[in-house]
Write a protein that holds these residues in place. Structure first.
Motif, PDB file in Angstrom:
ATOM      1  N   GLU A 153       0.825  -1.206   0.000  1.00  0.00           N
ATOM      2  CA  GLU A 153       0.000   0.000   0.000  1.00  0.00           C
ATOM      3  C   GLU A 153       0.858   1.254   0.000  1.00  0.00           C
ATOM      4  O   GLU A 153       0.537   2.246  -0.665  1.00  0.00           O
ATOM      5  CB  GLU A 153      -0.939  -0.017   1.208  1.00  0.00           C
ATOM      6  CG  GLU A 153      -2.063  -1.038   1.096  1.00  0.00           C
ATOM      7  CD  GLU A 153      -2.991  -1.037   2.286  1.00  0.00           C
ATOM      8  OE1 GLU A 153      -4.215  -1.083   2.083  1.00  0.00           O
ATOM      9  OE2 GLU A 153      -2.486  -1.009   3.431  1.00  0.00           O
ATOM     10  N   ARG A 154       1.970   1.207   0.731  1.00  0.00           N
ATOM     11  CA  ARG A 154       2.867   2.363   0.767  1.00  0.00           C
ATOM     12  C   ARG A 154       3.463   2.604  -0.619  1.00  0.00           C
ATOM     13  O   ARG A 154       3.557   3.749  -1.087  1.00  0.00           O
ATOM     14  CB  ARG A 154       3.975   2.129   1.795  1.00  0.00           C
ATOM     15  CG  ARG A 154       4.845   3.355   2.052  1.00  0.00           C
ATOM     16  CD  ARG A 154       5.911   3.069   3.084  1.00  0.00           C
ATOM     17  NE  ARG A 154       5.322   2.681   4.362  1.00  0.00           N
ATOM     18  CZ  ARG A 154       5.490   1.486   4.927  1.00  0.00           C
ATOM     19  NH1 ARG A 154       6.255   0.576   4.335  1.00  0.00           N
ATOM     20  NH2 ARG A 154       4.932   1.224   6.077  1.00  0.00           N
ATOM     21  N   GLY A 214       0.776   3.961  -2.856  1.00  0.00           N
ATOM     22  CA  GLY A 214       0.339   5.295  -2.468  1.00  0.00           C
ATOM     23  C   GLY A 214      -1.142   5.405  -2.209  1.00  0.00           C
ATOM     24  O   GLY A 214      -1.704   6.506  -2.217  1.00  0.00           O
ATOM     25  N   THR A 215      -1.786   4.270  -1.965  1.00  0.00           N
ATOM     26  CA  THR A 215      -3.232   4.279  -1.716  1.00  0.00           C
ATOM     27  C   THR A 215      -3.619   2.996  -0.992  1.00  0.00           C
ATOM     28  O   THR A 215      -2.855   2.017  -0.977  1.00  0.00           O
ATOM     29  CB  THR A 215      -4.022   4.393  -3.031  1.00  0.00           C
ATOM     30  OG1 THR A 215      -5.410   4.569  -2.747  1.00  0.00           O
ATOM     31  CG2 THR A 215      -3.842   3.160  -3.897  1.00  0.00           C
ATOM     32  N   ALA A 216      -4.811   2.992  -0.391  1.00  0.00           N
ATOM     33  CA  ALA A 216      -5.300   1.799   0.300  1.00  0.00           C
ATOM     34  C   ALA A 216      -5.700   0.743  -0.728  1.00  0.00           C
ATOM     35  O   ALA A 216      -6.427   1.022  -1.674  1.00  0.00           O
ATOM     36  CB  ALA A 216      -6.492   2.148   1.180  1.00  0.00           C
ATOM     37  N   LEU A 217      -5.197  -0.462  -0.536  1.00  0.00           N
ATOM     38  CA  LEU A 217      -5.498  -1.574  -1.426  1.00  0.00           C
ATOM     39  C   LEU A 217      -6.398  -2.610  -0.773  1.00  0.00           C
ATOM     40  O   LEU A 217      -7.054  -3.385  -1.472  1.00  0.00           O
ATOM     41  CB  LEU A 217      -4.201  -2.259  -1.869  1.00  0.00           C
ATOM     42  CG  LEU A 217      -3.170  -1.372  -2.569  1.00  0.00           C
ATOM     43  CD1 LEU A 217      -1.887  -2.156  -2.820  1.00  0.00           C
ATOM     44  CD2 LEU A 217      -3.726  -0.825  -3.872  1.00  0.00           C
ATOM     45  N   GLU A 245      -9.382  -3.540   2.220  1.00  0.00           N
ATOM     46  CA  GLU A 245     -10.420  -3.115   3.157  1.00  0.00           C
ATOM     47  C   GLU A 245     -10.484  -4.148   4.265  1.00  0.00           C
ATOM     48  O   GLU A 245     -10.900  -5.290   4.043  1.00  0.00           O
ATOM     49  CB  GLU A 245     -11.767  -3.006   2.456  1.00  0.00           C
ATOM     50  CG  GLU A 245     -12.894  -2.555   3.380  1.00  0.00           C
ATOM     51  CD  GLU A 245     -14.246  -2.584   2.689  1.00  0.00           C
ATOM     52  OE1 GLU A 245     -15.252  -2.363   3.391  1.00  0.00           O
ATOM     53  OE2 GLU A 245     -14.296  -2.856   1.476  1.00  0.00           O
ATOM     54  N   THR A 283      -9.963  -2.986  -2.161  1.00  0.00           N
ATOM     55  CA  THR A 283     -10.593  -1.723  -2.516  1.00  0.00           C
ATOM     56  C   THR A 283     -10.638  -1.602  -4.035  1.00  0.00           C
ATOM     57  O   THR A 283     -10.028  -2.408  -4.756  1.00  0.00           O
ATOM     58  CB  THR A 283      -9.789  -0.549  -1.939  1.00  0.00           C
ATOM     59  OG1 THR A 283      -8.493  -0.543  -2.575  1.00  0.00           O
ATOM     60  CG2 THR A 283      -9.618  -0.683  -0.426  1.00  0.00           C
ATOM     61  N   ALA A 327      -9.002   0.399  -5.841  1.00  0.00           N
ATOM     62  CA  ALA A 327      -7.609   0.498  -6.278  1.00  0.00           C
ATOM     63  C   ALA A 327      -6.928  -0.872  -6.223  1.00  0.00           C
ATOM     64  O   ALA A 327      -6.130  -1.219  -7.105  1.00  0.00           O
ATOM     65  CB  ALA A 327      -6.850   1.494  -5.397  1.00  0.00           C
TER      66      ALA A 327
END
Length: 295
Positions: A42-43, A46-49, A51, A60, A62
């Protein structure tokens, strides 16, 4: 993004398993190691992957986007590995999943037909529940799957675009009992007679169905034995240690000492057997295997 194939395999396995714990068990890691790799992924993205929910882990939007590309990348890596093996490069592999009783019902005849028509195709198989197999199709770790559906026959999952499905057959659910026990010599049983019965069921979880107990049974069923293996379940039935449910299609595969009973006093339980694959145009090998399963 600097993505490793191992991180992409973690993403795919979490999508398929529905939890970090199950993904860790499959990949041979600790749960904490999988969680750390998920955070690192995720880092990097650069976004939440992922849930993180009380009933497990879902991707998610993404995460689903990255999974789509991960499938392509991992398939390319697998194809490269296959070509490097030399003589086996001409063999096409199809990964087939089946729900827990479909192997005895469909596999032997389908693989025999395939061997006669397309010997270049190698089929590898694995068993699972319908929800688990649907996740595996989405994750790209299966190419085809034989699934089970009960009325009102909704789509195997809620993701879009939908999995491509075709009906193989409809089969009636029956109750398997010992031939020499309480129901000896009978062809039917009333629902009321099943309320106090001992049941032999397949283990289930909050995200997986309970298999082996008559659906809609009044009260809480008394499950005395739990087993995934159908032969184990049916031999326990033959020995008089409980009842289980069996699709009519399995009648020819029953061991001695087991009879099948219709259930009166309740609506008929019809199970639809489906062949499912990811959306999009299938390869020639997948089409050939599909044709062997549903000629």
């Amino acid at each position: 993004m600097d993505l490793s194939s191992q991180n992409l395999r973690v993403l795919r396995q979490v999508a398929e398993s529905g939890s970090f714990t199950a993904a860790a068990a499959h990949l041979g890691y600790t749960q904490s190691a999988i969680s750390r790799q998920a955070v690192a992924l995720e880092r990097t993205a650069g976004t939440a992957l992922f849930e993180r929910r009380s009933d497990g882990v879902r991707l998610t939007p993404a995460g689903l986007t990255l999974l789509r590309h991960a499938r392509t990348i991992l398939d390319s890596v697998a194809a490269a590995e296959s070509e490097l093996t030399g003589p086996n490069a001409r063999t096409e592999r199809v990964r087939l999943g089946t729900f827990l009783s479909a192997g005895a019902m469909l596999l032997p005849a389908a693989l025999t037909r395939l061997a006669a028509t397309d010997p270049r195709i190698t089929v590898t198989t694995r068993e699972g529940t319908t929800p688990g197999l649907a996740r595996a199709l989405r994750a790209g770790s299966l190419d085809l799957a034989v699934l089970s559906s009960r009325p009102p026959h909704r789509a195997p999952d809620s993701e879009s675009p939908r999995l491509h499905t075709e009906t193989i057959e409809d089969t009636e659910l029956l109750v398997a009992a010992a031939a020499t026990g309480r129901f000896a010599g009978r062809s039917a049983v009333h629902l009321d007679e099943l309320t106090e019965a001992d049941w032999i069921a397949t283990p289930s979880s909050s995200t997986e169905p309970l298999l082996g107990v008559w659906p809609g049974l009044p009260g809480r069923p008394r499950i005395t034995h739990s087993a995934r293996d159908w032969l184990t379940k049916l031999h326990l039935v033959a020995a008089g240690f409980g009842l289980t449910t069996v699709p009519f299609r399995m009648a020819a595969a029953l061991p001695p000492g087991v009879i099948l009973l219709r259930v009166d006093g309740a609506p008929r339980e019809i199970r639809r057997v489906l062949l499912a694959r990811p959306p999009g145009r299938p390869s020639a090998a997948i089409t050939a295997v599909s044709r062997a399963i549903a000629p």
